[in-house]
Design a protein around this motif. Structure first.
Motif, PDB file in Angstrom:
ATOM      1  N   GLN A 148       0.806  -1.211   0.000  1.00 32.64           N
ATOM      2  CA  GLN A 148       0.000   0.000   0.000  1.00 32.64           C
ATOM      3  C   GLN A 148       0.847   1.274   0.000  1.00 32.64           C
ATOM      4  N   GLN A 159      -7.396   3.975  -3.267  1.00 32.56           N
ATOM      5  CA  GLN A 159      -7.603   2.723  -3.989  1.00 32.56           C
ATOM      6  C   GLN A 159      -7.826   3.044  -5.471  1.00 32.56           C
ATOM      7  N   ARG A 184      -2.215  -6.111  -4.925  1.00 33.40           N
ATOM      8  CA  ARG A 184      -3.127  -5.136  -5.528  1.00 33.40           C
ATOM      9  C   ARG A 184      -4.079  -5.806  -6.509  1.00 33.40           C
TER      10      ARG A 184
END
Length: 773
Positions: free
Chosen positions: A579, A599, A630
């Motif tokens: 992330q 996102q 991801r």
């Protein structure tokens, strides 16, 4: 359109099928390098030679066999390297050597075969179509008018009781019917005889041969009976059947022609959307009108309301609405403000604007679309090639059956021998067989083009209909080129209360407004696009780290985690590597640090499209080169059970090959340069509208609309197209299997055979047109 092309469009001497030689004006235009640029592509070969590939419109074609005749005529001409003719669209892709031939000499070779060619530019091609439509309507009018007169003359003979009408009265009525049959034979039926003569001259049998033979035999036999009753041809005349057959056949061909012209016009509307001139602004804002080909990257162009955008670019002054319906399938005009992207060929429908040119010529999305359309219009799909191969031998069988039927009936009842032979020749004309596949494929391609899905290879419809597995790339395909704010959290990852989160977002966004970094722009967008204009001081951007500044004398930082937290007392703690690229941190020295997690933005309708595909039996697999975590996150949001991340280009090819080895029909949907190899390997490949050029070239179709639900719709249309083709082929074969025995048995008169043949062709075309809705 260039001046040379405009002059060509206005030239009344354009090539027609009846012209004995290539008109000089057209011949000069075909050889003019400026005019050739509009319809010819040049390629340098490895041995230093140059090859030309010209896109041409063939005139005078009436059946599938005509395509083979034109190709054969060009194959014998010097300088021709390759020639492909699509009978359904009357388009030709001609590859030739300019060192050995001129285009005008090749046009003369086509003329010698009885056909004509004009450049595939919208204006002259449309003029040719309009002329063809006028001629077709005139021929149909003459045939219908004369048919009615012949029927009125034949009615007294039908209604009179035996012995009620004198022989001289009967003969007089037959003479009148003969006179009205002459214009039908010489004018209305002229294209059939011309086509048959050309086909025989090329030593090939086309659909016009049995039709013309039936007409000629009917007319000769009826003429003999009319002028010498009781002689060699008996006393029965068939002028009513002859005229009725010609009328029905012309009506079916006219309707088929109009349906084909509608599809071609729809596709051409996109190809000709560029304006003839663009208003380029100089440094002093003086307007200079130039051709779109003269524009360069960085030019400023004024686009008046109602005009088309001449290049891809960005709006720099004004705001307007742009009609992109023919380019992307969007039914409503799209709002375009400063900074918005505009596409060449779209229409400015609201107010004048000034744009900055970013892509010109072959780089534009318009040119990519036009190239794909031109390629699609000259394709001869596999189903069409199969139908062509079947139609040829079938015609020989028809001639043998007609001859055999006439021979048998000449023994049983000589007065009916001609009647039976004509019925067999007429009822077995394979028009419906030859129209079964191309009419459906063109209707489906036109439907998808209006939706914003452009097929480069019509064969792709068959593979798309059978597709069992679809691999989809993630970045740029399932996701957009922007990210959205997902959560506002403290250092420990606990979500903040709504009020605290809103306050932190407004503060961070006001500092982010000083940067053009993607995460900064997303933060500003999350704050509503216009964060409070607080007076930040000493704002600095630190490459690779973030932003720093002071607000009301208090220092603050926005950016990378370790850099931001180093200015506060908060512990660093563990880092979520996956992330890290989708998270930014903010700290003001008088408050705790805050993290903003983002996102990837899914394309609108992506989840619904995948659900529709899987519900219809297509297994969807997410295949991406991005980090596996991801990829798994996006797959989870979409409800995709099968996902593979970290895939290199060869890994993608191997995944597709493995699925094919298991017997699956595999599709691929992608957009990046790294997707080009796997797109080439898949059974059917689709690229997004903004994909890299090499990916678009390797794909069978392009999703210009950028809507994933159109992929699901495309598969459904493809399945319907295959069903319609099977229905058409089944109808055409079944019709012949039923009607041939009836004709041989003498139970099917010529006029009814003509009506059945015409209606069968019309039924095939109308059934295919259901795909357009």
């Amino acid at each position: 359109m260039s001046s040379a092309t405009s002059a060509l469009a206005a030239d009344p001497t354009a090539v027609s099928a009846a012209a004995p030689a290539c008109p000089r004006a057209l011949g000069e235009s075909l050889d003019d390098p400026v005019a050739q640029a509009a319809f010819t592509e040049w390629r340098a070969c490895s041995d230093g030679r140059r090859e030309a590939r010209s896109r041409l419109r063939v005139t005078g074609m009436y059946c599938a066999a005509c395509a083979g005749i034109v190709e054969r005529a060009l194959a014998d001409a010097p300088g021709v390297l390759d020639a492909h003719v699509n009978a359904a669209t009357a388009r030709m892709a001609l590859t030739w050597d300019p060192a050995q031939a001129q285009l005008s000499s090749l046009a003369a070779a086509v003329q010698a075969a009885g056909y004509g060619i004009v450049p595939d530019a919208a204006a002259p091609a449309r003029e040719v179509r309009q002329r063809e439509q006028r001629q077709a309507l005139w021929r149909l009018f003459v045939a219908a008018f004369c048919m009615m007169q012949v029927m009125m003359l034949a009615a007294p003979i039908y209604f009179a009781a035996p012995g009620e009408m004198a022989a001289d009265q009967r003969q007089l009525l037959n003479w009148g019917a003969w006179m009205f049959s002459i214009p039908v034979l010489l004018f209305a039926a002229g294209p059939f005889f011309a086509g048959a003569w050309q086909q025989l001259g090329q030593r090939r049998i086309g659909m016009d041969v049995p039709v013309s033979l039936a007409m000629a035999v009917t007319f000769v036999a009826s003429t003999g009976a009319a002028f010498d009753p009781g002689g060699l041809f008996g006393s029965e005349v068939y002028f009513d059947s002859l005229t009725m057959f010609v009328c029905f056949l012309l009506a079916a061909r006219t309707l088929e022609q109009r349906a084909r012209h509608r599809v071609i016009s729809t596709l051409e509307d996109t190809i000709e959307r560029l304006p003839s001139g663009a208003q380029r602004l100089s440094e002093g804002d003086a307007i200079e009108v130039v051709a779109p080909a003269e524009l360069r990257r960085g030019d400023r162009v004024r686009v008046p309301a109602g005009a088309a955008f001449a290049a891809d670019g960005v709006i720099i002054e004004g705001r307007t609405l742009a009609d992109e319906a023919l380019l992307s399938g969007e039914s409503e005009p799209q709002r375009k403000a400063c900074g918005a992207q505009v596409v060449a060929g779209s229409i400015n429908v609201d107010a004048p604007v000034v744009m900055r040119v970013e892509r010109v010529g072959a780089e534009t999305r318009y040119e990519a679309i036009a190239a794909l359309m031109r390629e699609a219009l000259v394709q001869r799909p596999r189903l069409l090639r199969v139908a062509d191969r079947v139609a040829g031998p079938f015609l020989w069988v028809v001639l043998l059956l007609a001859a055999a039927g006439a021979a048998v009936w000449s023994v049983i009842d000589p007065s009916r021998a001609v009647w039976v032979a004509v019925s067999v020749l007429v009822v077995t004309c394979p028009c419906a067989l030859s129209l079964a596949a191309p009419s459906a494929l063109l209707a489906a391609a036109g439907r998808l083009a209006r939706r914003g899905v452009l097929l480069q290879r019509l064969d792709a419809l068959e593979a798309l209909a059978r597709m069992q597995r679809l691999f989809i790339d993630k970045t740029g395909t399932l996701t957009e080129d922007r990210i959205d704010l997902a959560a506002v959290q403290d250092v420990a990852g606990t979500p903040l209360e709504p009020a605290a989160a809103s306050r932190a977002l407004q503060l961070a966004a006001s500092l982010a407004a000083w940067s053009n970094h993607p995460l900064s722009r997303s933060l500003v967008a999350a704050a509503g696009g216009e964060p409070p204009q607080w007076r930040w001081q000493d704002v600095q951007e630190h490459p690779g780290l973030g932003l720093s500044g002071r607000l009301d004398g208090v220092a603050a930082r926005l950016g990378r985690r370790d850099w931001v937290l180093a200015a506060s007392d908060a512990p660093l703690g563990p880092v979520d590597d996956d992330q890290a690229g989708l998270c930014t941190w903010f700290v003001r020295m008088d408050a705790p640090a805050v993290q903003f997690r983002f996102q990837e933005t899914l394309r609108e309708g992506a989840r619904d499209a995948i659900e529709t595909l899987e519900r219809n039996g297509v297994r969807v697999t997410l295949l991406s080169g991005d980090r596996p975590q991801r990829v798994a996150a996006v797959a989870s949001r979409l409800g995709v059970a099968d996902a593979q991340g970290g895939a290199l280009p060869q890994d993608k090819v191997d995944a597709v090959a493995a699925a094919q080895a298991r017997g699956e029909v595999v599709g691929m949907l992608g957009d990046g340069i790294n997707d080009a190899p796997v797109l080439a390997r898949a059974d059917v490949a689709l690229a997004m509208g903004q994909a890299a050029l090499i990916s678009r070239q390797r794909a069978d179709g392009v999703v210009l609309s950028m809507r994933l639900d159109d992929v699901a719709i495309a598969r459904e249309v493809a399945r319907r197209a295959v069903r319609v083709i099977r229905q058409n082929l089944g109808w055409a074969i079944g019709y012949n299997l039923v009607c041939i025995p009836l004709a041989l048995a003498g139970w099917l008169p010529p006029w009814l055979a003509g009506l059945g043949m015409a209606l069968s062709s019309l039924a095939v075309v109308l059934n295919a047109q259901r795909l357009s809705r």
